[in-house]
Design a protein around this motif. Structure first.
Motif, PDB file in Angstrom:
ATOM      1  N   ALA A  46       7.741  26.602 -18.522  1.00  0.00           N
ATOM      2  CA  ALA A  46       6.553  25.765 -18.551  1.00  0.00           C
ATOM      3  C   ALA A  46       6.287  25.355 -19.985  1.00  0.00           C
ATOM      4  O   ALA A  46       6.718  26.032 -20.920  1.00  0.00           O
ATOM      5  CB  ALA A  46       5.346  26.511 -17.984  1.00  0.00           C
ATOM      6  N   PRO A  47       5.582  24.257 -20.192  1.00  0.00           N
ATOM      7  CA  PRO A  47       5.251  23.851 -21.566  1.00  0.00           C
ATOM      8  C   PRO A  47       4.318  24.852 -22.217  1.00  0.00           C
ATOM      9  O   PRO A  47       3.588  25.575 -21.543  1.00  0.00           O
ATOM     10  CB  PRO A  47       4.566  22.501 -21.360  1.00  0.00           C
ATOM     11  CG  PRO A  47       4.035  22.553 -19.974  1.00  0.00           C
ATOM     12  CD  PRO A  47       5.041  23.349 -19.192  1.00  0.00           C
ATOM     13  N   LEU A  48       4.347  24.890 -23.534  1.00  0.00           N
ATOM     14  CA  LEU A  48       3.488  25.808 -24.261  1.00  0.00           C
ATOM     15  C   LEU A  48       2.139  25.191 -24.586  1.00  0.00           C
ATOM     16  O   LEU A  48       1.229  25.900 -25.013  1.00  0.00           O
ATOM     17  CB  LEU A  48       4.179  26.257 -25.555  1.00  0.00           C
ATOM     18  CG  LEU A  48       5.502  27.004 -25.380  1.00  0.00           C
ATOM     19  CD1 LEU A  48       5.982  27.525 -26.712  1.00  0.00           C
ATOM     20  CD2 LEU A  48       5.349  28.154 -24.388  1.00  0.00           C
ATOM     21  N   THR A  49       2.006  23.887 -24.448  1.00  0.00           N
ATOM     22  CA  THR A  49       0.718  23.240 -24.687  1.00  0.00           C
ATOM     23  C   THR A  49       0.446  22.210 -23.609  1.00  0.00           C
ATOM     24  O   THR A  49       1.362  21.701 -22.956  1.00  0.00           O
ATOM     25  CB  THR A  49       0.672  22.535 -26.061  1.00  0.00           C
ATOM     26  OG1 THR A  49       1.639  21.491 -26.076  1.00  0.00           O
ATOM     27  CG2 THR A  49       0.935  23.510 -27.188  1.00  0.00           C
ATOM     28  N   PHE A  50      -0.815  21.912 -23.442  1.00  0.00           N
ATOM     29  CA  PHE A  50      -1.237  20.857 -22.524  1.00  0.00           C
ATOM     30  C   PHE A  50      -2.455  20.188 -23.118  1.00  0.00           C
ATOM     31  O   PHE A  50      -3.428  20.864 -23.472  1.00  0.00           O
ATOM     32  CB  PHE A  50      -1.585  21.422 -21.146  1.00  0.00           C
ATOM     33  CG  PHE A  50      -2.206  20.408 -20.215  1.00  0.00           C
ATOM     34  CD1 PHE A  50      -1.421  19.535 -19.493  1.00  0.00           C
ATOM     35  CD2 PHE A  50      -3.589  20.324 -20.090  1.00  0.00           C
ATOM     36  CE1 PHE A  50      -1.992  18.603 -18.647  1.00  0.00           C
ATOM     37  CE2 PHE A  50      -4.173  19.395 -19.246  1.00  0.00           C
ATOM     38  CZ  PHE A  50      -3.356  18.530 -18.518  1.00  0.00           C
ATOM     39  N   THR A  51      -2.420  18.905 -23.233  1.00  0.00           N
ATOM     40  CA  THR A  51      -3.568  18.144 -23.709  1.00  0.00           C
ATOM     41  C   THR A  51      -4.179  17.412 -22.526  1.00  0.00           C
ATOM     42  O   THR A  51      -3.540  16.567 -21.904  1.00  0.00           O
ATOM     43  CB  THR A  51      -3.160  17.146 -24.796  1.00  0.00           C
ATOM     44  OG1 THR A  51      -2.595  17.871 -25.896  1.00  0.00           O
ATOM     45  CG2 THR A  51      -4.371  16.357 -25.280  1.00  0.00           C
ATOM     46  N   PHE A 599     -12.753  20.648 -31.334  1.00  0.00           N
ATOM     47  CA  PHE A 599     -13.389  19.783 -30.337  1.00  0.00           C
ATOM     48  C   PHE A 599     -14.184  18.613 -30.934  1.00  0.00           C
ATOM     49  O   PHE A 599     -14.195  17.523 -30.347  1.00  0.00           O
ATOM     50  CB  PHE A 599     -14.295  20.606 -29.418  1.00  0.00           C
ATOM     51  CG  PHE A 599     -13.552  21.472 -28.430  1.00  0.00           C
ATOM     52  CD1 PHE A 599     -12.163  21.508 -28.405  1.00  0.00           C
ATOM     53  CD2 PHE A 599     -14.242  22.257 -27.517  1.00  0.00           C
ATOM     54  CE1 PHE A 599     -11.482  22.303 -27.497  1.00  0.00           C
ATOM     55  CE2 PHE A 599     -13.574  23.049 -26.601  1.00  0.00           C
ATOM     56  CZ  PHE A 599     -12.193  23.074 -26.591  1.00  0.00           C
ATOM     57  N   PRO A 600     -14.882  18.791 -32.077  1.00  0.00           N
ATOM     58  CA  PRO A 600     -15.623  17.634 -32.602  1.00  0.00           C
ATOM     59  C   PRO A 600     -14.733  16.429 -32.893  1.00  0.00           C
ATOM     60  O   PRO A 600     -15.183  15.287 -32.774  1.00  0.00           O
ATOM     61  CB  PRO A 600     -16.251  18.187 -33.895  1.00  0.00           C
ATOM     62  CG  PRO A 600     -16.404  19.655 -33.633  1.00  0.00           C
ATOM     63  CD  PRO A 600     -15.182  20.026 -32.831  1.00  0.00           C
ATOM     64  N   ILE A 614      -7.833  11.511 -25.270  1.00  0.00           N
ATOM     65  CA  ILE A 614      -7.278  12.846 -25.053  1.00  0.00           C
ATOM     66  C   ILE A 614      -8.402  13.871 -25.099  1.00  0.00           C
ATOM     67  O   ILE A 614      -9.442  13.657 -25.726  1.00  0.00           O
ATOM     68  CB  ILE A 614      -6.187  13.201 -26.081  1.00  0.00           C
ATOM     69  CG1 ILE A 614      -6.772  13.234 -27.505  1.00  0.00           C
ATOM     70  CG2 ILE A 614      -5.021  12.243 -25.988  1.00  0.00           C
ATOM     71  CD1 ILE A 614      -5.803  13.804 -28.530  1.00  0.00           C
ATOM     72  N   GLY A 615      -8.185  14.968 -24.418  1.00  0.00           N
ATOM     73  CA  GLY A 615      -9.152  16.054 -24.376  1.00  0.00           C
ATOM     74  C   GLY A 615      -8.617  17.284 -25.085  1.00  0.00           C
ATOM     75  O   GLY A 615      -7.681  17.196 -25.889  1.00  0.00           O
ATOM     76  N   PRO A 616      -9.173  18.460 -24.795  1.00  0.00           N
ATOM     77  CA  PRO A 616      -8.755  19.685 -25.477  1.00  0.00           C
ATOM     78  C   PRO A 616      -7.294  20.023 -25.195  1.00  0.00           C
ATOM     79  O   PRO A 616      -6.768  19.741 -24.114  1.00  0.00           O
ATOM     80  CB  PRO A 616      -9.670  20.755 -24.884  1.00  0.00           C
ATOM     81  CG  PRO A 616     -10.823  20.020 -24.312  1.00  0.00           C
ATOM     82  CD  PRO A 616     -10.285  18.704 -23.858  1.00  0.00           C
ATOM     83  N   THR A 617      -6.671  20.656 -26.149  1.00  0.00           N
ATOM     84  CA  THR A 617      -5.309  21.146 -25.982  1.00  0.00           C
ATOM     85  C   THR A 617      -5.346  22.659 -25.762  1.00  0.00           C
ATOM     86  O   THR A 617      -5.828  23.408 -26.622  1.00  0.00           O
ATOM     87  CB  THR A 617      -4.451  20.830 -27.214  1.00  0.00           C
ATOM     88  OG1 THR A 617      -4.322  19.418 -27.341  1.00  0.00           O
ATOM     89  CG2 THR A 617      -3.067  21.447 -27.087  1.00  0.00           C
TER      90      THR A 617
END
Length: 713
Positions: A46-51, A599-600, A614-617
């Motif tokens: 699985a990927p190590l990050t997701f945005t 986040f800001p 894009i949102g949080p990673t």
């Protein structure tokens, strides 16, 4: 164009047409960014990050009170309770209409005592005052005596005139300077009715009163020692000797999701003060004391360190989980949720309706957005109203059923989501929302309502001379005996942890819990799971009440998992276990987290359209085996991360007391690598944390460990 983000939050779980409701389009495109690197284990790629997409996934809900595709405010979905078939009104969660006081819910007071009861109680209290040595009450010219004497006066008034109970509770608060707003905290719409009930039943001149004064009156009385346990007759059978042979591993790995402490805040206001002086921040009207008219730190759309989870963060986490864990197609074998769905509102802004709303929303999201398998959930201290309060059935009469509305609601939701069989649903209604599930694969799940050892539950201060006034630990023991007789393994789930630094749970109930774990480990109990602290922690249980802590006496670990909410000063995270399908031992634990400090930056993006936002990673943080196992010798890749393994880890930590490199790594993980987590860089800190890791009860922690290093918040 440059889009400045914001949203206003709430959620839906099945709705019909509502006037002026916004109905999202049937098609919805999202933009995700993933990066495939190395796999988290040999069994999972699985990927190590997701945005997460910056645009809100509008098809997550059928109808909205506002336009969910806009970015000015948090979304406000229209929520229908699948159990009560009631549509929750916008005013319940609208940040502009947060109530100052809830007046809808019934106020439950104890029944008025008859003259003979008044006489008996008066005589008993007078006798206790005259003979303090018989009730462990050090009367004299000290704060403890003052507190207990005041409780005695309040008790007699509550017995004679129950309707005056909230007023005398408020007077106690004012006299002892317990709050800056006693009318709100202890008045009739606050804790006053609960305090009235407790005073009417408690032995305020004895141990009950001493512990009330210790826990609720700024330590007016000293902490009494842990009571000696009499276990004669507690266990139906002695512990088998020798123990049954261990189950052999199957080689097949199950994938189990563990979530905790969601703390969804549907009243979160984007742009409100995120660094307020008091109360829950990111709320309209909660300001910084030094700047009441100008916002110093506007609340980001996706959340902040002093705030609970807005809908934007909650949905980002749920979008990330399947992608990062490789379960988009396969799903999880099953999932754990160890409590706390509801935001950290003060009691005067809470209500039964608000609690039920959050329960319906979050469980519905789990069902609809995750292939979670059956979700085995426990109640947290915030999953009640008034928060942290649950009463034992032994009170009798109408008081026995005063929290049944909540047990009935959550058990019906669990049944609606098809997570529990009918037998477990019936048990949850009868056992304070606790239950047992006998899975077909040979694992029993036993859940507990840990409000019954939580220090903040006023009802725990009735009849403290018994360690199990609620019967919760009797229930646990009986279920464990049945599991032993059936040659099954057990996972125990609760919210408030039994040990660690000893600051959360009462000593006597967790001492009894420790003896129960000793009796049924390691052959029955495979693992124990908690939440509550919002931090990444663990504790180990040993034989003989932890008097000899070695790898050969280590019995079972308790896993204390991370929170989705950033409160307080933490990053947001979740965990997945790889579990052997025959032994139900954990072979590895994988944790992911999102950097709340970033986040800001998401609120000021130069994009052409919503689909480009894009949102949080959420990023892979660590594997427990890889992070802590480098110096563990003689441990193969398929050997479990059991209590013996964890004890070996603590030995390495203890041996590094001079530099504390492994403890330093543990401390980073404890706060999910938050920039606000302080280091553990002193010998006392290292020694204390190793002691907490080896303390499965509050009694062990408070009597053996250096205090003050339990949290990174």
């Amino acid at each position: 164009m440059k889009l400045h983000l914001g949203i206003r939050a709430l959620c839906l779980v099945g709705v019909t047409a509502v006037t002026n409701a916004f109905i999202p389009p049937s098609h919805h495109t999202t933009s995700t960014s993933t990066r495939h690197t190395t796999s988290i284990s040999t069994a999972t790629s699985a990927p190590l990050t997701f945005t997460a997409p910056g645009a809100f996934p509008v098809t997550a809900f059928s109808h909205y009170y506002n336009n969910p595709s806009q970015t000015v405010s948090q979304v406000q979905p229209i929520v229908s309770d699948p159990v009560n078939h009631f549509i929750y009104p916008l005013e319940l969660t609208d940040p502009d209409t947060i109530p100052k006081n809830d007046t809808k819910d019934p106020i439950i007071l104890p029944p008025q005592a008859n003259p003979s009861t008044l006489l008996a109680q008066a005589a008993k209290q007078i006798n206790n005052i005259a003979h303090p040595e018989t009730v462990n009450s050090p009367f004299g010219n000290n704060t403890c005596a003052q507190c207990q004497a005041a409780l005695g006066v309040a008790k007699m008034l509550v017995l004679a005139a129950p309707e005056q109970g909230p007023a005398i509770a408020e007077a106690l608060c004012n006299s002892f300077d317990l709050s800056s707003d006693c009318a709100t905290a202890n008045g009739p719409l606050g804790s006053g009715p609960i305090i009235s009930q407790v005073l009417s039943f408690a032995d305020v001149a004895g141990l009950d009163g001493q512990m009330i004064c210790q826990n609720f009156f700024n330590g007016a009385c000293p902490m009494p020692p842990t009571a000696a346990l009499n276990l004669d007759g507690w266990f139906a059978k002695p512990k088998p000797n020798p123990l049954p042979p261990r189950k052999q591993p199957s080689g097949e790995r199950l994938k189990v999701l563990h979530l905790s402490d969601f703390h969804l805040d549907p009243r979160y206001t984007t742009g409100a003060e995120a660094n307020c002086t008091s109360g829950l921040c990111c709320r309209k009207g909660n300001v910084a004391k030094n700047s009441p008219n100008t916002t110093l730190f506007p609340a980001p759309r996706f959340g902040s360190y002093l705030c609970d989870s807005p809908y934007a963060l909650a949905l980002a986490a749920l979008q990330a989980i399947p992608v990062l864990t490789g379960t988009t197609e396969t799903g999880f074998n099953f999932s754990l949720y160890t409590g706390d769905l509801v935001s950290h509102d003060p009691n005067n802004q809470l209500s039964r309706e608000y609690v039920m709303y959050t329960e319906a929303v979050v469980y519905g999201l789990f069902k609809n957005m995750l292939k979670a398998g059956p979700v085995y959930a426990t109640l947290g201290n915030h999953d009640s109203y008034l928060q942290a309060q649950d009463s034992p059935h032994s009170l009798g009469g109408a008081l026995t059923e005063q929290f049944s509305w909540n047990y009935d609601h959550v058990s019906a939701l669990w049944q609606h989501e098809q997570w529990l069989p009918e037998s477990a649903v019936a048990m949850a209604r009868a056992e304070y929302a606790a239950y047992m599930v006998q899975r077909t694969d040979g694992l029993r799940i036993i859940t507990l309502n840990t409000d019954f050892w939580y220090k903040a539950n006023w009802f725990n201060y009735i009849n403290l001379t018994t360690a199990d006034a609620s019967g919760m630990l009797r229930f646990l023991t009986d279920e464990l005996q049945e599991a032993e007789d059936a040659h099954e393994r057990v996972w125990i789930l609760g919210h408030v942890l039994a040990g660690w630094d000893g600051t959360n749970a009462l000593e006597d109930p967790t001492n009894l819990f420790y003896q129960i774990v000793d009796r049924y480990s390691p052959h029955v109990i495979a693992n124990i799971f908690f939440g509550h602290t919002h931090e990444d922690q663990f504790s180990i249980f040993y034989t003989n009440n932890g008097t000899n802590q070695t790898e050969t006496t280590a019995l079972v670990p308790s896993w204390i998992t991370v929170s989705v909410t950033p409160l307080t000063n933490l990053n947001s995270g979740f965990r997945v276990y790889e579990v052997d399908s025959a032994t139900f031992d954990i072979l590895d634990a994988f944790t992911w987290r999102a950097d709340v400090n970033a986040f800001p930056e998401l609120d000021d993006q130069d994009v052409e359209s919503l689909s480009d936002l894009i949102g949080p990673t959420y990023a892979f943080e660590y594997s427990a085996r890889e992070a802590y196992g480098a110096n563990i010798t003689g441990w193969g890749p398929n050997d479990p991360l059991n209590a013996t393994w964890w004890h070996k880890v603590t030995e390495v930590m203890a041996s590094e007391a001079d530099n504390g490199s492994l403890i330093a790594q543990f401390t980073k993980f404890q706060g999910k690598e938050s920039v606000r987590s302080p280091p553990c860089d002193t010998p006392d800190c290292v020694k204390a944390k190793v002691c907490y890791m080896r303390s499965g009860s509050s009694s062990l922690a408070l009597n053996n460990c250096i205090p003050g290093f339990g949290s990174v918040q």
